[in-house]
Design a protein around this motif. Structure first.
Motif: not given
Length: 520
Positions: A96-98, A298-309, A354-355, A378-381
């Protein structure tokens, strides 16, 4: 035990984070050693989506052509109910993003699909090209630090080596020994009831390059996904499973799960190349630095794979840290290194949110209270360092850009009419000073050399303006639209080596003051 000569930086971990950092240091002439306890580079497709901002980083590092050649635009999602196709949607439709629009200052507007093993290999080869060597089968087992450096114990092939490094960077993954040895907090949560089954296989019975979402009745929350990997015969499969009923990590178990989820027996899997069954952790550190030891990726932060962050945020960590380490080792004030944590820790917290929200949404439409302006970034722009210590807010550009924002790209021409992009001017380890407007006070004899070799200065002129010989001409008007021109007032825009605006000002002396804080 043998003592080795000092090395300025020792990097633990040769994944995307460590390799990006190694490339960034090497191209700046900083010697580093990078070690990894694995005997070979990662062999799986795991983190497969590169976001537009990461592609810009890879452009700067000189690997974008290889990344584009060995990947493909992110495919559409195709949902099946049995053999029937229910719908086909793009990633922006799904979230749901542009989409990023042409002419918006983004040279790589879409997510790029490339298996992680290729990304790792491309970065590895770039580091070797720059004169480096990755030491595989070599593990950091312990370290101690003092005011002058870090003494690190390495073990390789049963042999022990003690290394004296100026700085140690832990890019050694979610189970980081470096982080644990520092005693740094890693707060968050583990989704104890969930597991994710992921791997690479061959598959027969599917057509087209899609993320094939196989279900029996059209419920996307009960799916078995197969992503076609560009340039290979492999698919990445992904399936969420309950912790108490997780299948064995075998080809037979994966085939059975596919049939249970999809109701189909015509899709046949073969040649299991890599497989992993893992718990989903959502965690981050409470600090990125302890003395001369830093944490990244990943030593500093781990995420769900949702949205590829995850991989993308990790690459940005290394990109932020690399130029600052190099500057500090070249004589910049030591306080510059404190800005790594100050800038990246808030970004990691934001991206983690976000993730996690997208993971919990699980392909469902967002609730009304989850809507956000422009959708999740998700684009990190849109990530920025406006609140960070290196954003000196002299003023905004006429278009609203402020210190701390990402510097947009734009298509221009040089004085001979040859096409040139702003990113061509930014590419490399230097700062870039853009002079917009008349240029009367900032220009003159020796202007290009005034700020030193580490700053590349360029005059940006309108196509109808008076020529100054070596101008960059905003022939298509993109710079004027994205940055802004005021024909009556000169504007100086200093772009950091990592592509963010350090200062926007009308006063040249402010540029000098800023540069004294950030370079050697």
């Amino acid at each position: 035990m043998n003592d080795r000569a000092d090395v300025p930086v020792l990097i633990a971990g040769a994944g995307p984070t460590g390799l990006t950092l190694a490339c960034e240091l090497a191209r700046r002439g900083i010697d580093c050693r990078i070690v990894d306890r694995a005997d070979q580079l990662f062999a799986g497709s795991r983190a497969k989506g590169l976001q537009p901002r990461t592609l810009e980083v890879f452009d700067d590092l000189g690997v974008i052509d290889s990344v584009l050649d060995q990947g493909a635009p992110f495919p559409a999602f195709r949902l099946y109910a049995g053999k029937d196709v229910r719908w086909t949607r793009t990633v922006t439709d799904m979230l749901g993003i542009e989409p990023v629009l042409p002419g918006s200052g983004v040279p790589y507007p879409g997510v790029w699909l490339i298996p992680q093993w290729r990304t790792d290999r491309i970065l590895h080869d770039r580091f070797v090209e720059l004169g480096g060597r990755v030491e595989l089968g070599t593990e950091v087992t312990e370290f101690s630090q003092d005011d002058d450096g870090v003494t690190v114990t390495l073990v390789s092939g049963g042999a022990t080596e003690r290394v004296r490094a100026g700085y140690l960077v832990g890019a050694d993954g979610g189970r980081s020994l470096v982080r644990k040895a520092l005693g740094v907090g890693f707060e968050g949560e583990t989704f104890e009831t969930e597991r994710t089954l992921i791997g690479d296989v061959g598959a027969e019975g599917l057509e087209g390059d899609y993320c094939h979402i196989l279900t029996s009745g059209g419920d996307a929350t009960q799916r078995f996904s197969l992503w076609s990997m560009p340039g290979t015969d492999l698919y990445q499969f992904v399936a969420a499973v309950d912790a108490d009923s997780a299948p064995e990590p075998t080809l037979e178990s994966v085939q059975k799960l596919l049939e249970q989820r999809s109701g189909r027996t015509d899709v046949m899997l073969y040649d299991l190349n890599w497989i992993s069954l893992y718990r989903i952790n959502v965690r981050m550190v409470d600090r990125y630095r302890d003395g001369r030891v830093f944490l990244a990726g990943d030593a500093a932060h781990v995420h769900s794979s949702a949205s590829g962050q995850g991989l993308n945020t990790s690459v940005q960590d290394a990109y932020n840290l690399g130029w600052k380490l190099a500057a500090a080792l070249s004589g910049a004030p030591g306080a510059l290194l404190d800005t790594y944590e100050a800038e990246r820790l808030p970004v990691a917290a934001n991206v983690l949110g976000v993730s996690t929200r997208l993971h919990r949404r699980n392909f469902r439409a967002p609730a009304s209270d989850e809507e956000e302006d422009g959708g999740p970034d998700i684009f990190q722009l849109r990530l920025n360092y406006r609140a960070g210590p290196l954003a000196e807010h002299g003023r905004a550009t006429p278009s609203g850009l402020r210190a701390g924002d990402r510097a947009p790209d734009a298509r221009c021409q040089d004085s001979t009419g040859r096409p040139v992009r702003l990113f061509d001017l930014f590419r490399g380890p230097h700062f870039t000073l853009l002079v917009l407007g008349p240029g009367d006070t900032a220009t003159g004899p020796g202007f290009a050399e005034r700020y030193g070799a580490s700053v590349h200065a360029h005059l940006i002129s309108r196509p109808d303006g008076a020529s100054r010989g070596d101008d960059i001409v905003d022939h298509g008007g993109q710079v004027e639209r994205l940055y802004g021109f005021d024909p009556t007032a000169e504007l100086l825009v200093l772009v950091r080596p990592d592509g963010y605006l350090g200062i926007v000002t009308e006063r040249p002396e402010q540029v000098h003051d800023y540069l004294r804080q950030v370079r050697g």
